[in-house]
Scaffold this active site. Structure first.
Site, PDB file in Angstrom:
ATOM      1  N   ARG A 193      -2.766 -10.355   4.602  1.00 55.91           N
ATOM      2  CA  ARG A 193      -3.281 -10.891   3.465  1.00 55.91           C
ATOM      3  C   ARG A 193      -1.726  -9.937   2.645  1.00 55.91           C
ATOM      4  O   ARG A 193      -1.627  -8.648   2.555  1.00 55.91           O
ATOM      5  CB  ARG A 193      -4.147 -10.011   3.201  1.00 55.91           C
ATOM      6  CG  ARG A 193      -5.184  -9.997   2.311  1.00 55.91           C
ATOM      7  CD  ARG A 193      -6.566  -8.650   1.920  1.00 55.91           C
ATOM      8  NE  ARG A 193      -6.798  -9.151   0.454  1.00 55.91           N
ATOM      9  CZ  ARG A 193      -6.093  -8.192  -0.027  1.00 55.91           C
ATOM     10  NH1 ARG A 193      -5.200  -7.624  -0.545  1.00 55.91           N
ATOM     11  NH2 ARG A 193      -7.228  -8.527  -2.061  1.00 55.91           N
ATOM     12  N   LYS A 249       0.952  -1.302   0.197  1.00 52.55           N
ATOM     13  CA  LYS A 249       0.277   0.107   0.419  1.00 52.55           C
ATOM     14  C   LYS A 249       0.931   1.381   0.275  1.00 52.55           C
ATOM     15  O   LYS A 249       2.149   1.229   0.219  1.00 52.55           O
ATOM     16  CB  LYS A 249      -0.778   0.220   1.544  1.00 52.55           C
ATOM     17  CG  LYS A 249      -2.022  -1.553   0.647  1.00 52.55           C
ATOM     18  CD  LYS A 249      -2.824  -0.992   1.672  1.00 52.55           C
ATOM     19  CE  LYS A 249      -4.138  -2.654   1.112  1.00 52.55           C
ATOM     20  NZ  LYS A 249      -4.928  -2.705   1.800  1.00 52.55           N
TER      21      LYS A 249
HETATM   22  N1  PMM Z   1      -6.766  -4.333   0.667  1.00 55.66           N
HETATM   23  C1  PMM Z   1      -7.040  -4.495  -0.770  1.00 55.66           C
HETATM   24  C2  PMM Z   1      -7.715  -5.451  -0.809  1.00 55.66           C
HETATM   25  N2  PMM Z   1      -8.835  -6.366  -0.331  1.00 55.66           N
HETATM   26  N3  PMM Z   1      -8.965  -7.031   2.032  1.00 55.66           N
HETATM   27  C3  PMM Z   1      -9.315  -7.041   2.620  1.00 55.66           C
HETATM   28  N4  PMM Z   1     -10.112  -7.491   4.450  1.00 55.66           N
HETATM   29  N5  PMM Z   1      -7.913  -6.658   3.707  1.00 55.66           N
HETATM   30  C4  PMM Z   1      -7.637  -5.079   2.686  1.00 55.66           C
HETATM   31  O1  PMM Z   1      -6.756  -4.621   3.611  1.00 55.66           O
HETATM   32  C5  PMM Z   1      -7.751  -5.144   1.259  1.00 55.66           C
HETATM   33  C6  PMM Z   1      -8.979  -6.318   1.085  1.00 55.66           C
HETATM   34  C7  PMM Z   1      -6.868  -3.937  -1.709  1.00 55.66           C
HETATM   35  O2  PMM Z   1      -5.204  -4.411  -2.417  1.00 55.66           O
HETATM   36  P1  PMM Z   1      -5.598  -4.941  -3.056  1.00 55.66           P
HETATM   37  O3  PMM Z   1      -5.910  -3.859  -4.752  1.00 55.66           O
HETATM   38  O4  PMM Z   1      -3.891  -4.924  -3.532  1.00 55.66           O
HETATM   39  O5  PMM Z   1      -5.994  -6.588  -3.158  1.00 55.66           O
END
Ligand code: PMM
Length: 270
Positions: free
Chosen positions: A249, A209
């Site tokens: 994650r 991020k």
């Molecule tokens: N961040 C993203 C997408 N899904 N789900 C959870 N539970 N927590 C998060 O911080 C989260 C998520 C965005 O990141 P990406 O676009 O790289 O998937």
């Protein structure tokens, strides 16, 4: 307790971190398999980019992206979560083999989500959320971010339990980068113990991020691109593991697994 590693499989053309790389079902499945080989405990399959400013795909497009990938990865023996804000996508994903629902809106975006989760009894990730990606950064105002996020998550938990979801199904997530400025993300990372004191498993999603891209860069310099944020992400995995969280994650599973080995080696001799 060992921290679980949830590997990210974004079947999207436009995610900030890896947009477009795994957009065909074949590429997404191969990527998921390689994350499993690296040691991922769970694969989180999503078809909607939640980067700030992103447009939402229509429901049919989201289904078309995620269902074949979930079916294949589940068949191969993976524990799969579906990253969706739509109840109907969650329901079909569970039928296709997913066994966890990860909803970045914590059930707020779709009023039907609580019913699907209650009826199926699966684990449900409730993330702190203040609106869709096109507007969320306009809501990045807090009196005191840590208690504010903890309070909002407790309220979500209360509401979901009132609608029949079991408390034992719930995993909470502070939502790094969602309606948060860098200073908010750092405070939340520094106070994971406050989130842990909600008494529910905690998931941490800092991976790649923007706040991680900005550190170590000379003042006025360009932030590091997402693919160069994995070492910083692994450092956050150490912090999360030391706080005792349920899971992280991450995009780069191998470096977080290494980081967790370091934590385990240190804990073993304490
Ligand atoms: N961040 C993203 C997408 N899904 N789900 C959870 N539970 N927590 C998060 O911080 C989260 C998520 C965005 O990141 P990406 O676009 O790289 O998937």
């Amino acid at each position: 307790m060992t921290t679980l590693v949830m590997g990210v499989v974004n079947v999207t053309p436009d995610s900030f971190s890896d947009g477009g790389r795994w957009f065909t079902p074949g590429a997404a499945v191969a990527h998921g398999m390689s994350l499993l080989e690296q040691g991922a405990d769970i694969l989180d399959v999503g078809g909607e980019s939640t980067r700030p400013g992103a447009d939402r795909p229509i429901r049919e497009e989201e289904l078309h992206r995620v269902i074949p990938v979930i079916r294949e990865l589940s068949r191969a023996g993976a524990r799969v979560s579906v990253d969706t804000m739509r109840a109907s996508v969650a329901a079909q994903a569970l039928e296709a083999g997913a066994s966890i629902v990860n909803d970045v809106s914590g059930g707020l975006a779709d009023p039907e989500m609580a019913r699907v989760v209650a009826a199926t009894g699966v684990p449900f990730v409730v993330m702190h959320w203040r609106g869709h990606s096109d507007t969320m950064q306009g809501h990045a105002f807090y009196d005191n971010v840590v208690p504010d996020v903890c309070r909002a998550l407790s309220e979500r938990v209360g509401d979901l339990c009132d609608r029949g979801v079991g408390q034992d199904q719930l995993i909470v997530d502070p939502g790094f980068g969602f309606a948060k400025l860098a200073e908010h993300n750092w405070s939340l990372l520094a106070h994971l113990d406050a989130l842990q004191s909600l008494g529910l498993p905690v998931l941490v999603g800092t991976s790649r991020k923007a706040f991680l891209g900005a550190i170590g860069v000379p003042k006025g310099g360009a932030p590091r691109p997402p693919a160069e944020r994995d070492a910083a992400t692994a450092a956050t995995t150490v912090i999360a593991a030391l706080a005792g969280v349920w899971g992280v994650r991450v995009h780069d599973v191998a470096s977080s697994i290494d980081a967790l080995h370091v934590v385990a080696a240190v804990e073993a001799v304490r």
